[in-house]
Design an enzyme around this catalytic site. Structure first.
Site, short mmCIF file in Angstrom:
data_model
loop_
_atom_site.label_atom_id
_atom_site.label_comp_id
_atom_site.label_asym_id
_atom_site.label_seq_id
_atom_site.Cartn_x
_atom_site.Cartn_y
_atom_site.Cartn_z
N GLU A 38 48.72 24.37 27.46
CA GLU A 38 47.34 23.93 27.30
C GLU A 38 46.53 25.18 26.95
OE1 GLU A 38 45.69 21.95 30.72
OE2 GLU A 38 43.74 21.82 29.74
N ARG A 264 59.28 25.95 39.01
CA ARG A 264 58.37 26.98 38.47
C ARG A 264 58.85 28.36 38.87
NH1 ARG A 264 53.32 24.74 37.35
NH2 ARG A 264 52.33 26.77 37.22
N LYS A 274 46.82 29.96 36.11
CA LYS A 274 45.83 30.32 35.10
C LYS A 274 44.42 30.30 35.68
CE LYS A 274 47.56 27.72 31.72
NZ LYS A 274 47.60 26.85 30.56
P1 ATP Z 1 48.94 26.99 35.35
O1 ATP Z 1 49.28 26.33 36.65
O2 ATP Z 1 49.11 28.46 35.35
O3 ATP Z 1 47.63 26.56 34.77
P2 ATP Z 1 50.13 25.06 33.64
O4 ATP Z 1 51.39 24.40 33.97
O5 ATP Z 1 48.94 24.27 33.83
O6 ATP Z 1 50.08 26.46 34.38
P3 ATP Z 1 50.48 24.87 30.83
O7 ATP Z 1 49.74 25.53 29.76
O8 ATP Z 1 50.34 23.42 30.99
O9 ATP Z 1 50.10 25.62 32.16
O10 ATP Z 1 52.01 25.26 30.76
C1 ATP Z 1 52.78 25.24 29.59
C2 ATP Z 1 54.21 25.09 29.96
O11 ATP Z 1 54.62 26.18 30.78
C3 ATP Z 1 54.47 23.83 30.75
O12 ATP Z 1 55.62 23.22 30.26
C4 ATP Z 1 54.64 24.32 32.15
O13 ATP Z 1 55.51 23.49 32.85
C5 ATP Z 1 55.22 25.72 31.96
N1 ATP Z 1 54.88 26.58 33.07
C6 ATP Z 1 53.65 26.88 33.52
N2 ATP Z 1 53.71 27.68 34.61
C7 ATP Z 1 55.02 27.91 34.83
C8 ATP Z 1 55.77 28.66 35.80
N3 ATP Z 1 55.14 29.33 36.77
N4 ATP Z 1 57.11 28.65 35.72
C9 ATP Z 1 57.73 27.98 34.75
N5 ATP Z 1 57.11 27.26 33.82
C10 ATP Z 1 55.77 27.21 33.84
MG MG Z 2 49.72 22.15 32.73
#
Ligand code: ATP
Ligand code: MG
Length: 557
Positions: A38, A264, A274
């Site tokens: 995102e 994760r 984020k």
């Molecule tokens: P955050 O919690 O930091 O905002 P998010 O999951 O909302 O992370 P996205 O931009 O939606 O952020 O993530 C893009 C991709 O990266 C998704 O497929 C998500 O599952 C993966 N991802 C995000 N954080 C992690 C992590 N800590 N470990 C592994 N994969 C991750």
């Molecule tokens: Mg997300």
């Protein structure tokens, strides 16, 4: 299939196993994955893991991997983030198949499919507000109850949904929901909302829409449109899988992707959220998303981490379904391994102390040489000017010391790296009693040799010529937080920010070869650690070097 015969065989992770089975059974002819960030912040080390997994599968199995921006929440998204994400993925060494994609590319299709759901009596416009909706939803132990709007006719729903789209209702006035089962044991299946009114312009679609699809509705259908075979996400989406499958089964989608979840990546002494990283930036606790203390890919790049070390680290962390916290020392190990093999050696005196070699001719300078890398002679040599005055580090001199101190002491000898053995004679002090200079003498004929009188030097220290050197600034970073889990258990993560996470040393003296340091050149400053030129401060006249990591793990356990 994976693994060349000469490659050491690593056991397959569970996703690789699934893909191999799907290829073997003919369910798929090629794996197609995607990385779906995102665009609401910069990528961090957790995302690196997802990138390595998704793009890595494409590399391993000759499949494809798309980069898709999951842009269903226009209020928090920006093009700056889109650009930074593209750059980070490429820097890690991956490339996406075809153009970059946006979930918003599919808004028309998603809308058409929503109309189809309404026409089949599988979706309805619901006027309950958020609070009421929550109350009707029930709990984990209690069934929910049907919305009073659930039995609206197809015609009425079509008309209301059209009005939603046309902007005739206020935000929150109503939403489109799918009709599944308000008593379903999985809460995600209790008539979830698939469209909300949001009167916000979008970075891709401008003012075209004032209704936006939910993540759950948009995600799987985007996967299906792109022909994704394995839609990999993190464990918190496990409960959403039933809904993912429901949409795929109930819509005329062109392919049938499947969702798989993995755990994760969490790393101790830092945070991978984020939202919290954005808070550090917005409140000025760090100097931007690419501050070298940040666990963002851009921060790590600026700090001097290499793509190889990050990929290696993600590989070591493994792909599993068990949540856990990875020790940051594993990441530090990965970067030290890479830089020990690949960084050019150089000398830089961080806190200089002048040493005058009283028996060395005043107007003489000789050119000594040092290898660029002790184990890789093919990389060549560096020229080290040497003259009567040199700088050593303040820590490397004491007037007197016990035997454990193997550096320069009055009346004792030490070897200057790649140069002569010297012996200290006298410490010169200022009025405050601080040592400002050391008088010493050099022992002739000791470059690369032991002295003829048989009195050897105990230790080796680094040095820089006082006439020919570059002035530089050095920034020493430490862990961002003092506690291993800064954001666990309702703690305020800001309260455990490490106050000593940055030390700036001005007035450092680097050897001449550092004048040529380029943006991608990694150095080992002998005895001090691994360094890289700061990418942001390259315009200033004094060169700024960031310490990527020390030579050894010195963190007190
Ligand atoms: P955050 O919690 O930091 O905002 P998010 O999951 O909302 O992370 P996205 O931009 O939606 O952020 O993530 C893009 C991709 O990266 C998704 O497929 C998500 O599952 C993966 N991802 C995000 N954080 C992690 C992590 N800590 N470990 C592994 N994969 C991750
Ligand atoms: Mg997300």
């Amino acid at each position: 299939m994976k693994n060349d015969s000469n490659e050491t065989k690593k056991p397959l992770n569970f996703i690789e196993r699934i893909i191999e089975e799907d290829l073997a059974s003919g369910r798929i002819s090629q794996s197609v994955t995607r990385f779906p960030p995102e665009p609401n912040g910069y990528l961090h080390i957790g995302h690196a893991k997802s990138i390595c997994l998704n793009f890595g599968l494409a590399e391993t199995y000759g499949g494809q991997c798309n980069l898709r921006f999951d842009d269903t929440n226009p209020a928090k998204e920006e093009m700056e983030y889109v650009e930074s994400i593209k750059k980070d993925v490429q820097w890690l060494g991956f490339d996406w198949q075809g153009d970059i994609r946006f979930t918003s590319d599919y808004f028309d299709q998603l809308y058409t499919w929503a109309l189809g759901l309404i026409e089949q009596g599988k979706a309805y416009v619901c006027d309950l507000n958020q609070e009421e909706m929550r109350a009707y939803r029930g709990t984990l132990t209690e069934a929910g109850k049907d919305s009073p709007y659930k039995e609206r006719s197809v015609e009425e729903n079509l008309a209301l949904f059209e009005k939603m789209r046309a902007g005739e209702f206020d935000e929150g006035a109503c939403a489109l929901r799918v009709k599944i089962d308000m008593a379903h044991p999985n809460m995600q299946m209790r008539d979830p909302v698939i469209y909300r009114i949001k009167k916000v312009a979008h970075h891709q679609t401008g003012d075209k829409w004032c209704i936006y699809p939910s993540y759950d509705y948009a995600h799987g259908q985007s996967d299906a449109i792109e022909g994704i075979t394995h839609s990999i996400c993190t464990l918190e989406f496990e409960e959403h899988r039933a809904l993912y499958d429901w949409f795929i089964a109930n819509l005329p989608v062109p392919s049938t992707p499947r969702q798989y979840e993995f755990s994760r990546l969490n790393v101790n002494y830092t945070i991978t959220s984020k939202r919290k990283l954005k808070q550090l930036v917005d409140e000025g606790h760090v100097d931007g998303w690419d501050d070298p203390r940040m666990p963002t890919i851009s921060g790590m790049r600026r700090r001097g981490f290499t793509p190889k070390s990050i990929r290696e680290f993600c590989d070591m962390a493994g792909v599993t379904r068990t949540d856990g916290i990875v020790d940051v020392s594993m990441l530090e190990f990965a970067i030290r391994e890479d830089l020990n093999t690949n960084a050019t050696r150089a000398m830089c005196v961080l806190e200089p102390l002048k040493v005058t070699l009283t028996n060395y001719p005043e107007d003489k300078t000789e050119q000594l040489v040092g290898p660029k890398h002790p184990n890789r002679i093919e990389l060549g040599a560096r020229s080290l000017p040497f003259s009567r005055e040199i700088f050593i580090d303040q820590d490397d001199f004491r007037e007197s010391a016990n035997k454990k101190y193997k550096r320069l002491v009055i009346g004792k000898r030490v070897r200057l790296r790649n140069a002569y053995i010297i012996e200290a004679d006298e410490a010169i002090k200022n009025e405050q009693g601080e040592i400002i200079e050391v008088k010493a003498h050099f022992i002739e004929n000791t470059v690369g040799k032991n002295p003829e009188d048989g009195i050897k030097a105990k230790g080796v220290i680094h040095w820089v010529d006082a006439k020919q050197h570059i002035d530089c600034e050095v920034r020493l970073y430490d862990r961002l937080f003092t506690e291993a889990s800064p954001d666990v258990g309702g703690k305020d993560f800001l309260s455990c920010l490490n106050p000593d996470n940055l030390r700036v040393l001005t007035g450092c003296k680097g050897e001449m070869s550092l004048a040529e340091a380029g943006q991608d050149d990694h150095y080992q400053f002998e005895r001090e650690g691994y360094f890289i030129l700061d990418a942001k401060e390259k315009h200033v006249s004094i060169r700024v070097f960031n310490r990527t990591i020390g030579l050894r793990d010195t963190w007190k356990k």
